[in-house]
Write an enzyme that holds these catalytic residues in place. Structure first.
Site, PDB file in Angstrom:
ATOM      1  N   GLY A   1       0.828  -1.244   0.124  1.00 12.01           N
ATOM      2  CA  GLY A   1      -0.222  -0.024  -0.009  1.00 12.01           C
ATOM      3  C   GLY A   1       0.775   1.060  -0.096  1.00 12.01           C
TER       4      GLY A   1
ATOM      5  CD  GLU B   1       1.879   2.955  -3.361  1.00 11.73           C
ATOM      6  OE1 GLU B   1       2.617   2.150  -3.261  1.00 11.73           O
ATOM      7  OE2 GLU B   1       2.181   4.176  -3.201  1.00 11.73           O
TER       8      GLU B   1
ATOM      9  CD  GLU C   1       4.474  -0.970  -1.504  1.00  9.96           C
ATOM     10  OE1 GLU C   1       4.799  -0.034  -0.987  1.00  9.96           O
ATOM     11  OE2 GLU C   1       3.502  -1.701  -0.946  1.00  9.96           O
TER      12      GLU C   1
ATOM     13  CD  GLU D   1      12.037 -11.874   1.186  1.00 12.38           C
ATOM     14  OE1 GLU D   1      11.743 -12.943   0.882  1.00 12.38           O
ATOM     15  OE2 GLU D   1      12.707 -11.058   2.171  1.00 12.38           O
TER      16      GLU D   1
END
Lengths: 319, 319
Positions: free
Chosen positions: B46, B62, B66, B113
């Site tokens: 997020g 996001e 990510e 990660e």
DNA sequence: ACAAAAGTGTTTGGGATACACCCATGC
DNA sequence: GCATGGGTGTATCCCAAACACTTTTGT
């Protein structure tokens, strides 16, 4: 005074869809906007969030400021974040809904007026509030299958007919009288109110209050909150502001997520757990049906029993 | 570059609880935070919302940044607004949940990660994400009673056992195999699929399959060739990013609120209307059960049929 | 051959539904 | 007295739930 940030930020506001039930039909509380944009349009009470309050607290504060109404139960509908939903610029709104017994309201603050509208007679609303209302109705109809939310709208004691009219108003359907009573009693969350005397006394008193003279409580204003408190106990409604401080207390652990612990036997009829603020107590007697009829038995909501059933995932109310 | 406002504003961020199902157990997607605060902790993907995107679009962006994951279905959990939920200052988070087939993910952007965790093996999370996860589980378990959300997690065609394992994983219960199949088929939203055959062969074959002589498939004899075409028509509605532009189109009118229009007959078993994005698609083969076994019949989700049932408030799936 | 999973149907009990008559009250 | 609504019981039907053996497939 001004505030500067490295990146742009949307404004954050709240809106509150307040449902009321007068014994006959479902209503919602609206304010007439006193300022642009949408000046003169009707809208939900609400406003911009302060930095030292949660969205819940903001919604309750704005409701108080704009309508004079103090409530103690809120359920979040969600955030409405469309880029163009507010002509003033980027405004994110967090919407809530609440169920209350309708009382006298008055415009204040941003609101030039505040009043109750029958759900079938709602005007065109400001902003995206039409959409929010639709969402609120959907959500409430869904919630009522899992939570006894309706009791927020009734007095401590009520007749089965009152309860039935409420459910019919919320769901927009009609039920068979006998089957409805059977189903309600089977849930086990209702108690019969035995104390006929006290109830009669209460009834007598209320019959002589101005509140009973009009359909929509139009003359409720003559009955001050103080008087009501004197009549029925002042602590019935005391400041139960939902406190978000407890929000992320570490009361969760990963084990509770995989619950219920895999039963060896097949388990149909499982109902999911749920959290919903049940804040009982109120003070204003509900209007009786206008037509004469036999006086009905009274019931009350057994909160302890419900909490117990909920704990065991054993509460179910399907229509 | 900086931005100045007359009143203080909270930052607005999104968080995304992504559930995956590998055929055996439920998983969630987490990222390891690469920056303070909570550096080294695991959290939901997020980030902060841009001014030209809705919260949904922000969450999807996001997530892509990510974890490299692209999805097309989101459901809002709500806004989390506790004053102290973020040590950096006042941050309001709008949380979503999503169901996907687990695929390879990689850390990126803020995330050092990204990986899948079994739902029973989730570490302590950053911020109030433990609380958000609990809410997401509750919400999903509730939603699954009204919406066939589970099909997001399966391939276009799946066996009844796979579907059952999924429901058992989400609800945390065990079902009887035969009763589960009966209930699922009775909803009418499943179709039989047989990969290797062409349409005519399939039609002939289906008519002479033992399955067709039974109670539940008997009506299938009336099946038109066209329906079978649809069955294989691989209706992939791809790239359907939830578009909030349509949010407050005035498609609502006050009449629809009081719906359904008071029926004269009692109407039990009413289910509330609901909106939920169902976006089929997918190519990742689901892990098969580890143990050898007889090869099962395949089914697929009949989206059109479901939409039709939903329109009439006629879909119900109770466990 | 054996283990594991899939295919198939029946019985039963309980709850949802439909339904009708009498009684209490207010006008 | 009559209109309105409250109080009560039962027959029916349908569906959830419980339940077992056979067949297929991989090892």
């Amino acid at each position: 005074m001004s505030y500067t940030y490295e990146y742009p930020r949307p404004a954050v506001a709240t809106d509150c869809v307040v449902f009321g039930f007068d014994g006959r039909e479902l209503q919602i509380l609206l304010i007439e906007r006193g300022n642009e944009p949408y000046k003169g349009y009707w809208a939900f009470p609400g406003g911009f969030m302060n930095m030292d309050e949660s969205a819940e607290q903001c919604a309750l504060r704005e409701l108080q400021e704009e309508t004079g109404l103090t409530i103690n139960m809120l359920k979040q509908l969600g955030a409405f974040t469309d880029v163009h939903r507010d002509p003033r610029g980027r405004v994110v709104s967090i919407a809530f809904y609440a169920l209350v017994r309708p009382t006298e309201v008055k415009g204040g603050d941003d609101a030039s007026e505040a009043r109750w509208f029958a759900i079938d007679d709602v005007p065109r609303l400001a902003f995206d509030h039409d959409y929010i209302l639709r969402k609120a109705m959907q959500q409430m109809r869904k919630d009522i299958h899992f939570e006894p939310i309706g009791f927020e709208l009734l007095n401590k004691s009520f007749t089965m007919s009152e309860l039935q009219r409420l459910y019919e108003a919320i769901l927009g359907v009609r039920f068979d009288r006998r089957n409805f009573e059977k189903k309600m009693l089977q849930t086990g969350i209702l108690q019969i109110v035995e104390d006929e005397e006290n109830d009669e006394e209460l009834f007598e008193k209320l019959l002589h209050t101005p509140a009973y003279s009009t359909k929509f409580f139009g003359k409720r204003k003559e009955m001050q909150t103080k008087e009501i408190d004197e009549l029925f106990g002042a602590d019935s409604n005391k400041g139960k502001t939902p406190d978000s401080k407890t929000l992320f207390d570490p009361y969760w652990n990963s084990k509770s997520l995989s619950a219920p612990p895999a039963p060896t036997k097949p388990a149909f009829n499982f109902l999911p757990p749920e959290e919903f603020k049940i804040c009982a107590e109120g003070s204003v007697e509900m209007p009786q049906p206008r037509k004469p009829g036999r006086k009905g038995r009274k019931f009350s909501f057994n909160k302890e029993k419900y909490e117990h059933l909920k704990q065991d995932n054993n509460f179910k109310l399907e229509f």
